[in-house]
Design an enzyme around this catalytic site. Structure first.
Site, PDB file in Angstrom:
ATOM      1  N   LYS A 105      29.730  68.119 130.415  1.00  0.00           N
ATOM      2  CA  LYS A 105      30.608  67.156 130.900  1.00  0.00           C
ATOM      3  C   LYS A 105      31.195  67.259 132.202  1.00  0.00           C
ATOM      4  CE  LYS A 105      32.244  64.640 126.613  1.00  0.00           C
ATOM      5  NZ  LYS A 105      33.429  64.242 125.819  1.00  0.00           N
ATOM      6  N   LYS A 146      31.652  75.594 120.363  1.00  0.00           N
ATOM      7  CA  LYS A 146      31.236  74.463 121.248  1.00  0.00           C
ATOM      8  C   LYS A 146      29.767  74.329 121.430  1.00  0.00           C
ATOM      9  CE  LYS A 146      32.577  71.695 125.100  1.00  0.00           C
ATOM     10  NZ  LYS A 146      33.451  71.250 125.949  1.00  0.00           N
ATOM     11  N   GLU A 173      43.510  74.944 123.255  1.00  0.00           N
ATOM     12  CA  GLU A 173      41.951  74.410 122.810  1.00  0.00           C
ATOM     13  C   GLU A 173      41.219  75.296 121.830  1.00  0.00           C
ATOM     14  OE1 GLU A 173      40.747  71.545 123.759  1.00  0.00           O
ATOM     15  OE2 GLU A 173      41.567  70.901 125.636  1.00  0.00           O
ATOM     16  N   HIS A 211      43.447  64.772 120.762  1.00  0.00           N
ATOM     17  CA  HIS A 211      43.340  64.134 122.213  1.00  0.00           C
ATOM     18  C   HIS A 211      43.490  62.586 122.244  1.00  0.00           C
ATOM     19  CE1 HIS A 211      41.559  67.915 122.928  1.00  0.00           C
ATOM     20  NE2 HIS A 211      41.254  67.636 124.398  1.00  0.00           N
ATOM     21  N   HIS A 245      46.037  62.324 125.367  1.00  0.00           N
ATOM     22  CA  HIS A 245      45.758  61.826 126.540  1.00  0.00           C
ATOM     23  C   HIS A 245      46.734  60.796 126.650  1.00  0.00           C
ATOM     24  CE1 HIS A 245      40.915  62.866 126.315  1.00  0.00           C
ATOM     25  NE2 HIS A 245      41.770  63.736 127.097  1.00  0.00           N
ATOM     26  N   ARG A 270      30.188  65.354 118.188  1.00  0.00           N
ATOM     27  CA  ARG A 270      30.921  65.883 119.302  1.00  0.00           C
ATOM     28  C   ARG A 270      32.336  65.627 119.343  1.00  0.00           C
ATOM     29  NH1 ARG A 270      28.672  67.232 125.446  1.00  0.00           N
ATOM     30  NH2 ARG A 270      30.633  68.293 126.201  1.00  0.00           N
ATOM     31  N   GLU A 272      27.471  62.935 122.685  1.00  0.00           N
ATOM     32  CA  GLU A 272      28.696  62.563 121.875  1.00  0.00           C
ATOM     33  C   GLU A 272      28.224  61.080 121.281  1.00  0.00           C
ATOM     34  OE1 GLU A 272      32.844  63.098 123.757  1.00  0.00           O
ATOM     35  OE2 GLU A 272      33.355  61.555 122.335  1.00  0.00           O
ATOM     36  N   ASN A 274      37.614  66.083 120.045  1.00  0.00           N
ATOM     37  CA  ASN A 274      38.706  65.442 120.578  1.00  0.00           C
ATOM     38  C   ASN A 274      39.910  65.276 119.736  1.00  0.00           C
ATOM     39  OD1 ASN A 274      37.564  64.298 122.881  1.00  0.00           O
ATOM     40  ND2 ASN A 274      36.374  63.020 121.585  1.00  0.00           N
ATOM     41  N   HIS A 282      47.347  69.332 130.118  1.00  0.00           N
ATOM     42  CA  HIS A 282      46.535  69.181 129.341  1.00  0.00           C
ATOM     43  C   HIS A 282      46.757  69.705 127.754  1.00  0.00           C
ATOM     44  CE1 HIS A 282      42.998  67.292 127.292  1.00  0.00           C
ATOM     45  NE2 HIS A 282      42.603  68.565 127.012  1.00  0.00           N
ATOM     46  N   ARG A 341      20.179  63.789 144.106  1.00  0.00           N
ATOM     47  CA  ARG A 341      19.947  63.606 142.615  1.00  0.00           C
ATOM     48  C   ARG A 341      19.717  64.840 141.676  1.00  0.00           C
ATOM     49  NH1 ARG A 341      16.364  60.384 145.546  1.00  0.00           N
ATOM     50  NH2 ARG A 341      16.833  58.281 145.549  1.00  0.00           N
TER      51      ARG A 341
HETATM   52  N1  LIG Z   1      34.440  68.799 130.995  1.00  0.00           N
HETATM   53  C1  LIG Z   1      35.180  68.979 129.908  1.00  0.00           C
HETATM   54  O1  LIG Z   1      34.182  69.313 129.023  1.00  0.00           O
HETATM   55  C2  LIG Z   1      36.517  69.192 129.894  1.00  0.00           C
HETATM   56  C3  LIG Z   1      37.232  69.953 128.900  1.00  0.00           C
HETATM   57  C4  LIG Z   1      38.580  69.888 128.937  1.00  0.00           C
HETATM   58  C5  LIG Z   1      39.247  69.737 130.075  1.00  0.00           C
HETATM   59  N2  LIG Z   1      38.514  69.367 131.055  1.00  0.00           N
HETATM   60  C6  LIG Z   1      38.953  69.112 132.598  1.00  0.00           C
HETATM   61  O2  LIG Z   1      39.643  70.322 132.920  1.00  0.00           O
HETATM   62  C7  LIG Z   1      40.911  70.073 133.782  1.00  0.00           C
HETATM   63  C8  LIG Z   1      41.969  71.185 133.486  1.00  0.00           C
HETATM   64  O3  LIG Z   1      41.596  72.374 133.766  1.00  0.00           O
HETATM   65  P1  LIG Z   1      42.307  73.851 133.778  1.00  0.00           P
HETATM   66  O4  LIG Z   1      43.261  73.631 132.793  1.00  0.00           O
HETATM   67  O5  LIG Z   1      41.554  74.783 134.025  1.00  0.00           O
HETATM   68  O6  LIG Z   1      43.163  73.376 135.173  1.00  0.00           O
HETATM   69  P2  LIG Z   1      43.001  73.727 136.770  1.00  0.00           P
HETATM   70  O7  LIG Z   1      41.636  73.813 137.254  1.00  0.00           O
HETATM   71  O8  LIG Z   1      43.690  72.831 137.671  1.00  0.00           O
HETATM   72  O9  LIG Z   1      43.545  75.157 136.862  1.00  0.00           O
HETATM   73  C9  LIG Z   1      45.049  75.156 136.660  1.00  0.00           C
HETATM   74  C10 LIG Z   1      45.747  75.939 137.742  1.00  0.00           C
HETATM   75  O10 LIG Z   1      45.432  77.323 137.667  1.00  0.00           O
HETATM   76  C11 LIG Z   1      44.936  77.954 138.989  1.00  0.00           C
HETATM   77  N3  LIG Z   1      43.895  78.956 138.490  1.00  0.00           N
HETATM   78  C12 LIG Z   1      42.843  78.661 137.989  1.00  0.00           C
HETATM   79  N4  LIG Z   1      42.204  80.178 137.560  1.00  0.00           N
HETATM   80  C13 LIG Z   1      43.248  81.049 138.065  1.00  0.00           C
HETATM   81  C14 LIG Z   1      43.573  82.518 137.831  1.00  0.00           C
HETATM   82  N5  LIG Z   1      42.206  83.159 137.443  1.00  0.00           N
HETATM   83  N6  LIG Z   1      44.467  83.107 138.329  1.00  0.00           N
HETATM   84  C15 LIG Z   1      45.539  82.363 138.931  1.00  0.00           C
HETATM   85  N7  LIG Z   1      45.536  80.907 139.031  1.00  0.00           N
HETATM   86  C16 LIG Z   1      44.428  80.322 138.650  1.00  0.00           C
HETATM   87  C17 LIG Z   1      44.388  76.580 139.575  1.00  0.00           C
HETATM   88  O11 LIG Z   1      44.226  76.856 140.966  1.00  0.00           O
HETATM   89  C18 LIG Z   1      45.345  75.536 139.228  1.00  0.00           C
HETATM   90  O12 LIG Z   1      46.388  75.518 139.952  1.00  0.00           O
HETATM   91  C19 LIG Z   1      41.467  68.631 133.810  1.00  0.00           C
HETATM   92  O13 LIG Z   1      40.972  67.831 134.711  1.00  0.00           O
HETATM   93  C20 LIG Z   1      40.380  68.213 132.259  1.00  0.00           C
HETATM   94  O14 LIG Z   1      40.033  66.749 132.311  1.00  0.00           O
HETATM   95  C21 LIG Z   1      37.490  69.131 131.185  1.00  0.00           C
HETATM   96 ZN   LIG Z   2      41.058  69.132 125.686  1.00  0.00          ZN
END
Ligand SMILES: NC(=O)c1ccc[n+]([C@@H]2O[C@H](COP(=O)([O-])OP(=O)(O)OC[C@H]3O[C@@H](n4cnc5c(N)ncnc54)[C@H](O)[C@@H]3O)[C@@H](O)[C@H]2O)c1
Ligand SMILES: [Zn+2]
Length: 364
Positions: A143, A227, A185, A248, A252, A241, A237, A245, A265, A121
């Protein structure tokens, strides 16, 4: 080092930004009085590079870390992977006072955050983001969640970390395409909130692309500040907030209809933000020169600003847009810009107009 605070009453926390912070992870966790047992959740790419400094630092400060490694990639943001993590945590005997460190990009952060929110939990967790996108966006704001077959991020929770540590050194090994995707972003924060940041990005883009540490440190901190301010005012949100988006809705839909993998993304929301800027011109009178500045900056950052669509893809894209969580009562609502640095949310936009801005994109 720069520090930003996310003000959420007794759930407030700090975001720290500096090179070499993973070596200080243990000390930082000790200052927060976190429990002895902990688990680092990471992916196989990041783990190879950065698990050791994080692990050693925890050990040196008296913690007993376990290491849980998941496969890199969006597919790991799944209930199957959540189950895998739960089993590992239980096997390692993590208890209520234990905590999780999410070491990786947004995939690891969203997954590990959701695991932390729900295991027993809810146990404490610390974000150690290693992609630019995760440092400026996904690690901040609470999130968390995973994807379902029906769509992205459909199961999740609002759950704030106790600390966010952005080690700038980790960005050195980030693949170029991932780095540029994160910039989408960063540019977004300029458009939605901060004219000066936008102008700085126009000026300093070469330094940013060279990943100059001082420049990155200042810009990442500014993005986190923005942020943090938005999240502090509207954690769940219900209003403000939503401005995060910007770009987006179309972004999306592009990710959804082309399948994950074709566009990152950041690439999808780059196209989405340029389209939203064009809609802003038509609906709110955003000056043409601002639309041009926005398009130019994304282009200079090496990001796509147009998408070619055949009629089947167009159909799929609109179907995806109508399925988006932000659509209510069948109406597509957008965040649109009045000027660079100022946006409004909840703007109704007809599909005809959206067709219009995307059609221009496809054939010129
Ligand atoms: N929670 C939120 O508010 C929020 C906001 C935006 C995006 N997201 C989510 O984030 C995700 C995308 O995140 P991302 O773009 O970081 O992708 P990711 O976590 O898949 O990382 C991208 C790639 O880079 C590699 N990598 C990571 N750090 C590295 C480093 N320092 N050196 C070398 N390789 C590295 C990872 O292994 C992966 O292959 C999506 O699922 C999206 O929905 C969430
Ligand atoms: Zn985004």
């Amino acid at each position: 080092m720069r520090a930003v605070s996310v003000q959420l009453g007794n759930r407030s926390y700090a975001i720290k930004i500096a090179p070499g912070l993973l070596q200080k992870l243990g000390g930082e966790c000790a200052r927060l009085n976190l429990g002895d047992r902990c688990a680092i959740i990471t992916d196989n790419n990041v783990g190879k590079k950065f698990a050791k400094p994080a692990y050693d630092s925890l050990l040196k400060n008296g913690f007993e870390p376990a290491l849980i490694t998941i496969p890199a990639g969006e597919n790991s943001k799944s209930l199957k992977c959540v189950q895998f993590c739960y089993d590992q945590l239980a096997a390692q005997r993590l208890e209520r006072k234990s905590f999780i460190v999410a070491l990786g990009g947004g995939v690891v952060g969203d997954l590990a955050g959701f695991v932390a929110a729900t295991y027993l939990r809810g146990i404490d967790f610390v974000q150690a983001p290693t992609t630019l996108l995760a440092q400026v966006d996904s690690s901040v704001g609470g999130k968390t969640g995973v994807n379902l077959r029906a769509g992205k991020n459909l199961a999740g929770a609002f759950y704030q970390p106790r600390l966010v540590l952005c080690d700038l050194e980790t960005l050195e090994t980030l693949p170029e395409r991932e780095f540029r995707a994160g910039l989408a972003e960063v540019i977004k924060y300029g458009i939605i909130f901060d004219t000066k940041l936008f102008a700085q990005l126009e000026r300093d883009l070469p330094k940013v692309l060279k990943r100059q540490p001082k420049t990155l440190e200042q810009i990442i901190a500014r993005c986190c500040e923005i942020k943090a301010e938005i999240v502090s005012k509207d954690e769940a949100e219900s209003g403000l907030r939503a401005i995060l988006n910007f770009g987006h809705t179309i972004g999306h839909a592009i990710e959804n209809s082309f399948g994950y993998g074709k566009f990152l993304h950041g690439e999808a929301i780059s196209i989405g933000q340029v389209a939203a800027a064009k809609l802003s011109q038509k609906i709110l009178g955003l000056p043409q020169c601002d639309v041009q500045r926005i398009e130019n900056l994304f282009q200079r950052a090496g990001l796509p600003v147009k998408i070619k669509l055949n009629s089947a893809q167009r159909k799929k894209l609109f179907a995806a847009m109508k399925l988006d969580k932000k659509v209510s009562a069948g109406e597509i609502r957008f965040v649109l810009a009045k000027k660079i640095g100022k946006v409004v949310w909840g703007q109704k936009v007809s599909t005809g107009l959206i067709e219009g801005v995307l059609a221009t994109d496809a054939h010129r």
